[in-house]
Scaffold this active site. Structure first.
Site, PDB file in Angstrom:
ATOM      1  N   GLU A 112       0.781  -1.240   0.000  1.00 43.87           N
ATOM      2  CA  GLU A 112       0.000   0.000   0.000  1.00 43.87           C
ATOM      3  C   GLU A 112       0.815   1.295   0.000  1.00 43.87           C
ATOM      4  OE1 GLU A 112      -4.066  -1.631   2.173  1.00 43.87           O
ATOM      5  OE2 GLU A 112      -2.555  -0.596   3.386  1.00 43.87           O
TER       6      GLU A 112
ATOM      7  N   GLU B 164      -6.482  -6.482  -2.629  1.00 46.72           N
ATOM      8  CA  GLU B 164      -7.095  -7.016  -1.417  1.00 46.72           C
ATOM      9  C   GLU B 164      -8.462  -6.389  -1.179  1.00 46.72           C
ATOM     10  OE1 GLU B 164      -5.437  -4.872   2.377  1.00 46.72           O
ATOM     11  OE2 GLU B 164      -3.708  -5.630   1.253  1.00 46.72           O
TER      12      GLU B 164
END
Length: 883
Positions: A499, A565
């Protein structure tokens, strides 16, 4: 005196001070026989451990002569300090209840508390001539000094969890007396405050170590931060020249099909490093053997020279191509590379590789990353993987079972998440064998590494983006680990971190130097939400969302085109609950409007909202688990079918957050920490089935999905509606075909005006009149109310079981035959008759099975036969409404 001792021990336990003065082992030395070059002697037995501040000698003295083992413990190697303490029963099992709170945390007690000596003795009868002996450590966390026979082996203190080390110990080995190996292991320098944040206060990321150990929203803190000799320890031998770090690249020109009986040539390119470890010039022959090809190359090395040697390209005739799961087979080839001098092998290495080529591009329309294998576009279904076990109790067998579970879910990719570790070679070997592609993060996460402001973190966002402190060590660790796993055909691409990109200089070095030099054939993404990798139509990037949803939402919400995700619920079965909660704690199960108990919160329960009470009253934990499983199945089938309904239009891939837990958490799992499967696995399996009919909950139309790379012909899709009495009151068929990589809309399903409450839709796919698969939905005319399932007539299918032995495994065929009623959500489970305990792990070809009147099903199961007589196997069948 005895009474006083008991009082003292009780006091120490209360103060959380371990009691060490216990004679556990006599330190019997291991007798070692050195092996041929390229073969390992594993040093995993006979280790003892003791806290460093209780050892009165330094490493030179400790390893000089045999010591008294009194006060030392049997140690787990590979393992950690905490796993050693647990196996010596000094603390309770931290996976159960609130036991983890009874173990001292390093942040509170300090690093010295978990600084330990590990030692073992061994004998060696002889040292062959012209042989160099190497002591190898594949992973120590976090710092270590190594001593052998009175000598410090490492010139500088070892640092970093992810760096292999090898030491030449030839000159200090003893053949006439005992060899004593002693290693002092220090915890991470910055263990961090486990304050409830993601990675605690973030300080753990200043080290080169795994980041989840101070806790995350799916796990509690690992109290010693996994300090220890956590990976393989071995002894190997070589001659004057070492062979290391081979790199195998296969090229598969053109667009291939798995069904082609004869394949055009593939190309094989191989390089390898050779190193002269002596002060004299060395000459010899480097030999490569694979698939009947033998290549020889003369090599001369100056003193202490290391060079990379490239072999000539090999054309592989009619190659056996490696394909992802659900696309084709995944065969492996063997390769041996050795260096010979005067007819003797100096060193050699062997490996397996797969013949495949992976390319990638951005979709110009939706912006998602597309992957091509052997020229074929592959729709990626996958899951996020944290670590096999939170305390690093790793094994090839567990890896194999876990990866196989992913293959059984019809997934094609596993993302190894950046807050954990690069898994061990056995993990990638299992992925090779099951056809699972690996999306590999390096060690970083947005939470710890400065993606956003975070009040839980100790240092600023700007400071955290500079983590870890030692950039040189980080890059050296990446280089080493890339070389360790880069030959696995399952490894698809590299990702810098989770991320958020790593520190700018690290990220630039990875992109422009390290990856192009070490593994130029694979994509490198800066982070899991990199715009190079995925973006939505607005041009930004991300992941998520998470949590339970209405089933039709998955068909209408437009997410990121390749989402790394997106998460949902996941709760284990009742048998696993009883392993880690007491009956009193189980009675505290959460419901809407009810405050979540301490234990359920501690185990990170995510919550089902009102989705469970839609099925009726929940008087006990058994009913709670029964309802969670039916919701699990329906959620994940809808999840994966909803994404697939927009294959290539909106999406190029979706990875579930997450498919497993490394401890006893209550969220996001298809199988639990005990390796027991639950309905989430089978809902995902159905939703990801490569060729199957499905019901679009938004359009109320039947669709046919084909996510394989070849067209399927001569198909018939049949749809039938049933009431709860098992009466079929509507039916429609359509003959069709399924183009490769497509979803086709067929026909509408009428509204259920003749029934009230729950009814059933059965979809059946046939090819040339033979059934391939079916897909059964429970729908309702009363929105958000499935309580009328309780009015299903009571019935249990007839069951027959047959067993056979194959390669030390039991293979079972369980035949179910329905009666004249609907038999809903039949769960099969294996137990031992003698103990009543579950047999784990077990692989089921299907489970949680619904049968319409007269339907039959055949389920294959298999598990290791070790220690279980056939007559001790009990098959239990649990139906929603049993007779």
């Amino acid at each position: 005196m005895k009474k006083l001792s008991v009082v003292l021990i009780s006091l120490l336990a209360f103060l959380q001070v371990p009691v060490w003065a216990v004679h556990i082992s006599d330190g019997t030395p291991e007798d070692l026989q050195l092996k041929a070059p390229g073969e390992k002697i594993l040093l995993h037995d006979g280790w003892l451990a003791r806290r460093a501040d209780e050892v009165l000698f330094d490493g030179n003295l400790l390893s000089s002569s045999k010591w008294n083992p009194d006060g030392w413990m049997k140690a787990r190697v590979p393992g950690t300090v905490l796993t050693t303490l647990l196996e010596n029963k000094l603390y309770p099992e931290p996976e159960k209840s609130l036991n983890n709170n009874l173990i001292p945390d390093i942040y509170t007690v300090g690093r010295d508390f978990y600084t330990y000596w590990f030692a073992k003795t061994f004998t060696l009868q002889e040292l062959p001539k012209d042989r160099e002996v190497w002591l190898n450590f594949r992973g120590i966390n976090y710092m270590a000094d190594i001593f052998l026979n009175g000598h410090r082996v490492n010139k500088e203190t070892c640092e970093g969890m992810f760096l292999r080390r090898s030491f030449n110990i030839t000159e200090i080995l003893r053949t006439d007396t005992l060899n004593i190996l002693a290693v002092i292991v220090y915890p991470p320098v910055y263990p961090g405050n486990p304050n409830g944040g993601q990675g605690g206060d973030g300080m753990i990321a200043r080290n080169n170590t795994m980041q989840f150990t101070p806790g995350w929203d799916w796990i509690q803190p690992v109290r010693d931060r996994n300090t220890g000799i956590w990976d393989e320890v071995s002894i190997t031998t070589t001659g004057a020249v070492k062979v290391q770090s081979p790199y195998v690249v296969t090229k598969v020109p053109g667009v291939r099909k798995p069904s082609d009986g004869s394949q055009k040539d593939a190309l094989l390119r191989t390089t390898v490093e050779v190193e002269n470890i002596t002060s004299a010039t060395q000459t010899g022959t480097l030999i490569l053997e694979t698939d009947g090809h033998i290549l020889r190359q003369s090599v001369t090395l100056s003193p202490f020279e290391k060079k990379e040697i490239a072999f000539r390209e090999i054309a592989l005739k009619n190659p056996r191509l490696w394909w992802p799961n659900g696309i084709g087979d995944h065969p492996l080839y063997g390769m041996n590379i050795r260096f010979e001098q005067q007819g003797k092998v100096s060193d050699e290495t062997s490996l397996n590789y797969g013949v495949r080529e992976i390319t990638t591009e951005k979709d110009p329309d939706n912006g998602g990353r597309k992957f091509f294998v052997n020229g074929q576009k592959v729709y990626m279904t996958g899951g996020n993987y944290i670590s096999s076990d939170w305390l690093l109790r790793l094994s090839p067998e567990r890896y194999k079972d876990e990866v196989r579970f992913h293959a059984e879910m019809n997934l094609r990719m596993i993302r190894v998440w950046g807050g954990a570790l690069l898994e061990r070679p056995d993990f990638y070997k299992a992925c090779d064998e099951e056809g699972i592609l690996v999306f590999q993060d390096l060690w970083g996460s947005g939470d710890c590494n400065g993606a956003w402001e975070d009040a839980m973190k100790k240092e600023s966002r700007q400071r955290r983006w500079e983590y870890p402190d030692n950039h040189v060590l980080f890059l050296a660790s990446v280089e080493d680990q890339v070389k360790m796993v880069r030959n696995h055909p399952s490894l698809c691409f590299w990702c810098g971190a989770n991320e958020w990109p790593l520190a700018k200089d690290i990220d630039e070095k990875l992109e422009h130097d390290l990856m192009p030099r070490l593994d130029p054939e694979r994509l490198f993404a800066h982070c899991s939400t990199d715009t190079l990798f995925t973006r939505n139509l607005l041009g930004d990037n991300g992941d998520g969302p998470y949590g339970i949803r209405e089933n039709d939402w998955f068909f209408t919400f437009r997410s990121h085109p390749f989402n790394p995700e997106s998460g949902n619920v996941g709760s284990p079965e009742i048998e696993s609950f009883r392993e880690f909660m007491t009956e009193e704690e189980l009675r505290e199960f959460p419901l809407p409007g009810k405050r979540r108990s301490t234990v359920w919160s501690y185990h990170k329960d995510l919550g089902y909202g009102d989705h469970l009470t839609r099925y009726g009253e929940i008087p006990n934990i058994e009913t709670y688990c029964k309802f969670t499983q039916v919701v699990n199945y329906d959620q994940y089938r809808s999840f994966m079918e909803g994404w697939a309904s927009h294959i290539w239009d909106w999406y190029t891939g979706i990875l579930i957050w997450k498919t497993q837990n490394p401890w006893t958490a209550l969220r996001g799992q298809m199988y639990d920490w005990y390796l027991d499967v639950n309905a989430t696995l089978y809902g995902t399996r159905k939703g990801c089935e490569p060729l199957h009919p499905m019901y679009n909950l938004a359009t109320r139309k039947v669709q046919l999905l084909n996510s394989s790379v070849e067209e399927a012909k001569n198909l018939t899709v049949r749809a039938q509606l049933y009431d709860r009495e098992g009466k079929c009151w509507w039916e429609q068929e359509e003959e069709t075909r399924a183009a490769a990589n497509s979803v086709e809309e067929l026909f509408a399903v009428p509204e259920a005006t003749a029934v009230s409450g729950v009814y059933f839709l059965k979809l059946t796919l046939l090819q040339n009149g033979k059934q391939l698969t079916d897909n059964i939905y429970w729908l309702t005319t009363t929105p958000k109310d499935y309580s009328t399932l309780s009015t299903l007539p009571k019935t249990t299918p007839d069951m027959q079981v047959q067993w056979r032995l194959k390669e030390s495994r039991y293979i079972g065929k369980i035949s179910l035959k329905g009666k004249d009623r609907i038999s809903f959500f039949n769960r099969i489970k294996l137990f031992r008759k003698s103990t009543g305990k579950r047999i784990l792990p077990v692989h089921y070809s299907d489970n949680y099975i619904t049968l319409m009147p007269g339907d039959e099903a055949e389920i294959m199961v298999d598990f290791p036969a070790t220690g279980i007589p056939q007559e001790d196997i009990e098959v239990r069948l649990c139906s929603w409404t049993e007779e």
